[in-house]
Write a protein that holds these residues in place. Structure first.
Motif, PDB file in Angstrom:
ATOM      1  N   THR A  65      -8.585  10.208  -1.758  1.00 44.54           N
ATOM      2  CA  THR A  65      -9.464  10.423  -0.609  1.00 44.54           C
ATOM      3  C   THR A  65      -9.000  11.611   0.223  1.00 44.54           C
ATOM      4  O   THR A  65      -9.811  12.447   0.640  1.00 44.54           O
ATOM      5  CB  THR A  65      -9.516   9.150   0.264  1.00 44.54           C
ATOM      6  OG1 THR A  65     -10.007   8.063  -0.522  1.00 44.54           O
ATOM      7  CG2 THR A  65     -10.432   9.353   1.471  1.00 44.54           C
ATOM      8  N   ALA A  66      -7.693  11.694   0.461  1.00 47.31           N
ATOM      9  CA  ALA A  66      -7.156  12.800   1.262  1.00 47.31           C
ATOM     10  C   ALA A  66      -7.429  14.152   0.624  1.00 47.31           C
ATOM     11  O   ALA A  66      -7.580  15.159   1.317  1.00 47.31           O
ATOM     12  CB  ALA A  66      -5.652  12.603   1.466  1.00 47.31           C
TER      13      ALA A  66
ATOM     14  N   LYS B 127      -5.606   6.383  -1.421  1.00 45.16           N
ATOM     15  CA  LYS B 127      -5.392   7.179  -0.211  1.00 45.16           C
ATOM     16  C   LYS B 127      -5.214   8.655  -0.561  1.00 45.16           C
ATOM     17  O   LYS B 127      -5.743   9.537   0.125  1.00 45.16           O
ATOM     18  CB  LYS B 127      -4.182   6.654   0.561  1.00 45.16           C
ATOM     19  CG  LYS B 127      -4.425   5.296   1.212  1.00 45.16           C
ATOM     20  CD  LYS B 127      -3.287   4.887   2.124  1.00 45.16           C
ATOM     21  CE  LYS B 127      -2.092   4.378   1.382  1.00 45.16           C
ATOM     22  NZ  LYS B 127      -1.058   3.805   2.272  1.00 45.16           N
ATOM     23  N   THR B 128      -4.473   8.918  -1.630  1.00 44.79           N
ATOM     24  CA  THR B 128      -4.236  10.295  -2.046  1.00 44.79           C
ATOM     25  C   THR B 128      -5.524  10.955  -2.524  1.00 44.79           C
ATOM     26  O   THR B 128      -5.835  12.096  -2.153  1.00 44.79           O
ATOM     27  CB  THR B 128      -3.178  10.335  -3.167  1.00 44.79           C
ATOM     28  OG1 THR B 128      -1.971   9.751  -2.693  1.00 44.79           O
ATOM     29  CG2 THR B 128      -2.912  11.763  -3.608  1.00 44.79           C
TER      30      THR B 128
ATOM     31  N   GLN C  43      -3.434   1.332  -4.402  1.00 44.26           N
ATOM     32  CA  GLN C  43      -3.753   1.593  -3.001  1.00 44.26           C
ATOM     33  C   GLN C  43      -3.279   2.985  -2.571  1.00 44.26           C
ATOM     34  O   GLN C  43      -3.995   3.714  -1.886  1.00 44.26           O
ATOM     35  CB  GLN C  43      -3.134   0.524  -2.101  1.00 44.26           C
ATOM     36  CG  GLN C  43      -3.800  -0.844  -2.214  1.00 44.26           C
ATOM     37  CD  GLN C  43      -3.180  -1.721  -3.283  1.00 44.26           C
ATOM     38  OE1 GLN C  43      -2.592  -1.222  -4.243  1.00 44.26           O
ATOM     39  NE2 GLN C  43      -3.302  -3.032  -3.125  1.00 44.26           N
ATOM     40  N   ALA C  44      -2.066   3.351  -2.961  1.00 43.75           N
ATOM     41  CA  ALA C  44      -1.560   4.681  -2.626  1.00 43.75           C
ATOM     42  C   ALA C  44      -2.373   5.758  -3.339  1.00 43.75           C
ATOM     43  O   ALA C  44      -2.647   6.824  -2.768  1.00 43.75           O
ATOM     44  CB  ALA C  44      -0.086   4.789  -2.990  1.00 43.75           C
TER      45      ALA C  44
ATOM     46  N   CYS D 156       0.808  -1.236   0.000  1.00 39.64           N
ATOM     47  CA  CYS D 156       0.000   0.000   0.000  1.00 39.64           C
ATOM     48  C   CYS D 156       0.837   1.280   0.000  1.00 39.64           C
ATOM     49  O   CYS D 156       0.322   2.362   0.253  1.00 39.64           O
ATOM     50  CB  CYS D 156      -0.987   0.038   1.166  1.00 39.64           C
ATOM     51  SG  CYS D 156      -2.173  -1.328   1.119  1.00 39.64           S
TER      52      CYS D 156
END
Length: 204
Positions: free
Chosen positions: A61-62, A58-59, A54-55, A49
């Protein structure tokens, strides 16, 4: 770098790979019904991740987006070591992309590990058909941090001839910039010259 990313199609990725300005994408609805923009990442799966789809999720979403994936490869890796790569059929990659666009209002697309000429071609074909006008960020993934190859020989030509012309922004890291430009890129001035050469070559 933020300013350069808006002005130059080939922005050397001096920040950690994956941090794009998705918060600037348009959002629909009133203040009380604002929905996050849907962003599709077409990339490999990294079990640690720290990279890959996956990364990207996360980006996204952030930065206030709603991330979706079209997975191109399953990669058994941890930082410093890639043990195995299982590649998805190009038709399955296309089907994942098409389903996202059929069911969701996709506002932007990002590509990561595409691995082969066949997958690059499949992605280009489906995006050309259903995603015209949708911003496309191309991360031309070629080599893992361990040094293991994440791109088949010959696929760089497919990047250059087929995918780059569709891109809104291309984000090579330093090693990828050197490969794509054929320049040493030893300092910031060298990076700028290499980026300018690539922009001129691919008609930004």
């Amino acid at each position: 770098l933020q300013s350069a990313a808006h002005d130059c199609k080939f922005a050397p990725c001096l920040l950690e790979r994956g941090f794009y300005h998705l918060h600037s994408l348009p959002m629909s609805g009133s203040a009380s019904t604002i929905k996050p923009p849907v962003v599709l990442t077409i990339a490999g799966s990294d079990k640690s991740c720290g990279a890959g789809a996956q990364a990207d999720l996360k980006t996204i979403t952030a930065l206030g987006g709603y991330g979706q994936t079209a997975v191109t490869c399953l990669v058994a890796e941890v930082p410093g070591r890639v043990e195995a790569i299982q590649v998805a059929r190009p038709g399955l990659v296309s089907q994942q992309v098409r389903l996202s666009f059929d069911a969701f209002p996709v506002k932007a697309v990002k590509t990561g590990m595409l691995f082969s000429t066949a997958i690059i071609s499949a992605v280009v074909d489906v995006l050309s058909e259903i995603a015209r006008g949708v911003p496309l960020v191309v991360d031309p993934v070629m080599v893992a941090s361990s040094g293991d190859s994440l791109l088949k020989p010959g696929a760089i030509t497919a990047y250059r001839k087929r995918l780059f012309p569709l891109a809104t922004l291309v984000t090579p890291n330093l090693d990828e910039l050197r490969i794509l430009s054929g320049m040493a890129c030893r300092d910031l001035d060298g990076m700028r010259k290499a980026g300018t050469m690539l922009v001129e070559t691919y008609g930004c």
